[in-house]
Write a protein that holds these residues in place. Structure first.
Motif, short mmCIF file in Angstrom:
data_model
loop_
_atom_site.label_atom_id
_atom_site.label_comp_id
_atom_site.label_asym_id
_atom_site.label_seq_id
_atom_site.Cartn_x
_atom_site.Cartn_y
_atom_site.Cartn_z
N HIS A 120 0.86 -1.18 0.00
CA HIS A 120 0.00 0.00 0.00
C HIS A 120 0.89 1.22 0.00
O HIS A 120 1.90 1.27 0.70
CB HIS A 120 -0.91 0.01 1.23
CG HIS A 120 -1.76 -1.22 1.32
ND1 HIS A 120 -2.94 -1.35 0.65
CD2 HIS A 120 -1.58 -2.39 1.99
CE1 HIS A 120 -3.46 -2.53 0.91
NE2 HIS A 120 -2.65 -3.18 1.73
N ARG A 121 0.51 2.22 -0.80
CA ARG A 121 1.35 3.42 -0.93
C ARG A 121 0.46 4.65 -0.85
O ARG A 121 -0.62 4.70 -1.44
CB ARG A 121 2.07 3.38 -2.26
CG ARG A 121 2.95 4.55 -2.48
CD ARG A 121 3.59 4.50 -3.82
NE ARG A 121 4.25 5.79 -3.99
CZ ARG A 121 5.27 6.01 -4.72
NH1 ARG A 121 5.78 5.03 -5.40
NH2 ARG A 121 5.80 7.19 -4.81
N GLU A 122 0.94 5.63 -0.12
CA GLU A 122 0.20 6.88 0.07
C GLU A 122 1.19 8.04 -0.02
O GLU A 122 2.23 8.04 0.63
CB GLU A 122 -0.48 6.87 1.44
CG GLU A 122 -1.39 8.02 1.73
CD GLU A 122 -2.73 7.83 1.07
OE1 GLU A 122 -3.36 8.86 0.76
OE2 GLU A 122 -3.16 6.69 0.89
N ASP A 128 -2.86 -1.81 5.48
CA ASP A 128 -3.62 -0.66 4.96
C ASP A 128 -3.17 0.61 5.65
O ASP A 128 -2.94 0.63 6.86
CB ASP A 128 -5.12 -0.86 5.19
CG ASP A 128 -5.70 -1.92 4.27
OD1 ASP A 128 -5.14 -2.11 3.17
OD2 ASP A 128 -6.69 -2.56 4.67
N ILE A 129 -3.06 1.68 4.87
CA ILE A 129 -2.69 2.99 5.43
C ILE A 129 -3.98 3.79 5.57
O ILE A 129 -4.56 4.23 4.59
CB ILE A 129 -1.69 3.71 4.51
CG1 ILE A 129 -0.42 2.87 4.37
CG2 ILE A 129 -1.36 5.09 5.07
CD1 ILE A 129 0.57 3.41 3.36
N THR A 130 -4.42 3.94 6.81
CA THR A 130 -5.66 4.68 7.08
C THR A 130 -5.36 6.17 7.04
O THR A 130 -4.22 6.61 7.25
CB THR A 130 -6.22 4.31 8.47
OG1 THR A 130 -5.27 4.69 9.46
CG2 THR A 130 -6.50 2.81 8.56
N PRO A 131 -6.40 7.01 6.78
CA PRO A 131 -6.18 8.46 6.76
C PRO A 131 -5.68 9.00 8.10
O PRO A 131 -4.84 9.91 8.14
CB PRO A 131 -7.57 9.03 6.43
CG PRO A 131 -8.30 7.92 5.75
CD PRO A 131 -7.74 6.66 6.33
N THR A 187 1.42 10.35 10.96
CA THR A 187 2.80 10.22 10.51
C THR A 187 3.28 11.51 9.86
O THR A 187 4.41 11.96 10.09
CB THR A 187 2.92 9.05 9.51
OG1 THR A 187 2.43 7.87 10.14
CG2 THR A 187 4.35 8.84 9.08
N ALA A 188 2.44 12.16 9.06
CA ALA A 188 2.81 13.42 8.42
C ALA A 188 3.08 14.49 9.46
O ALA A 188 4.04 15.27 9.33
CB ALA A 188 1.72 13.86 7.46
N ALA A 189 2.26 14.56 10.52
CA ALA A 189 2.46 15.55 11.58
C ALA A 189 3.78 15.29 12.31
O ALA A 189 4.53 16.23 12.64
CB ALA A 189 1.29 15.52 12.56
N ARG A 190 4.08 14.05 12.57
CA ARG A 190 5.33 13.68 13.25
C ARG A 190 6.55 14.07 12.40
O ARG A 190 7.51 14.65 12.90
CB ARG A 190 5.34 12.19 13.55
CG ARG A 190 6.51 11.76 14.41
CD ARG A 190 6.50 10.27 14.74
NE ARG A 190 5.24 9.84 15.31
CZ ARG A 190 4.63 8.69 15.01
NH1 ARG A 190 5.15 7.85 14.17
NH2 ARG A 190 3.48 8.39 15.58
#
Length: 128
Positions: free
Chosen positions: A83-85, A102-105, A111-114
């Motif tokens: 899975h890629r986001e 699965d990468i959940t929203p 992760t983006a905030a970190r």
């Protein structure tokens, strides 16, 4: 008694565990005899275990297992789905998350905030 017979007797007494000779010739002969004596002995159980392992391996190579018709199918070892986001970071950077789960929203946002917090951290790195 000849000199050679005397040396031979002294050497034999020394090899049998008698008193250590004081003359240099007998000491040199003892050192030579010690060099000829093997330093370690082979364990009979290890020798037989090694022999049995060699014979087992030989038998395995001589009689290979038959190839199954259905080998590789349905054994659970198929290639997992990745899975890629892709996420845009606040300063124009881009973060690519890849996982077999699965990468959940919510997980992507966390992760983006970190990562953004790490990139915006202006403190000196204490590791360097």
């Amino acid at each position: 008694m000849s000199r050679r017979a005397d040396q031979s007797e002294r050497l034999e007494r020394a090899l049998e565990g008698g008193p250590i000779p004081h003359d240099e010739e007998t000491r040199q002969m003892l050192a030579a005899a010690g060099a000829l004596q093997p330093g370690d002995r082979r364990s009979p159980s290890r020798v037989s275990a090694t022999r049995e392992a060699m014979l087992r391996e030989y038998a395995r190579v001589q009689n290979p297992q038959e190839t199954r018709e259905d080998a590789g199918s349905g054994d659970g070892l198929d290639e997992p789905e990745l899975h890629r986001e892709e996420i845009e970071l606040p300063d124009g950077g881009q973060l690519v998350l890849t996982d077999i789960e699965d990468i959940t929203p919510e997980r992507a946002a966390k992760t983006a905030a970190r990562i953004a917090r790490i990139l915006n951290n202006k403190e000196r790195d204490r590791q360097s």
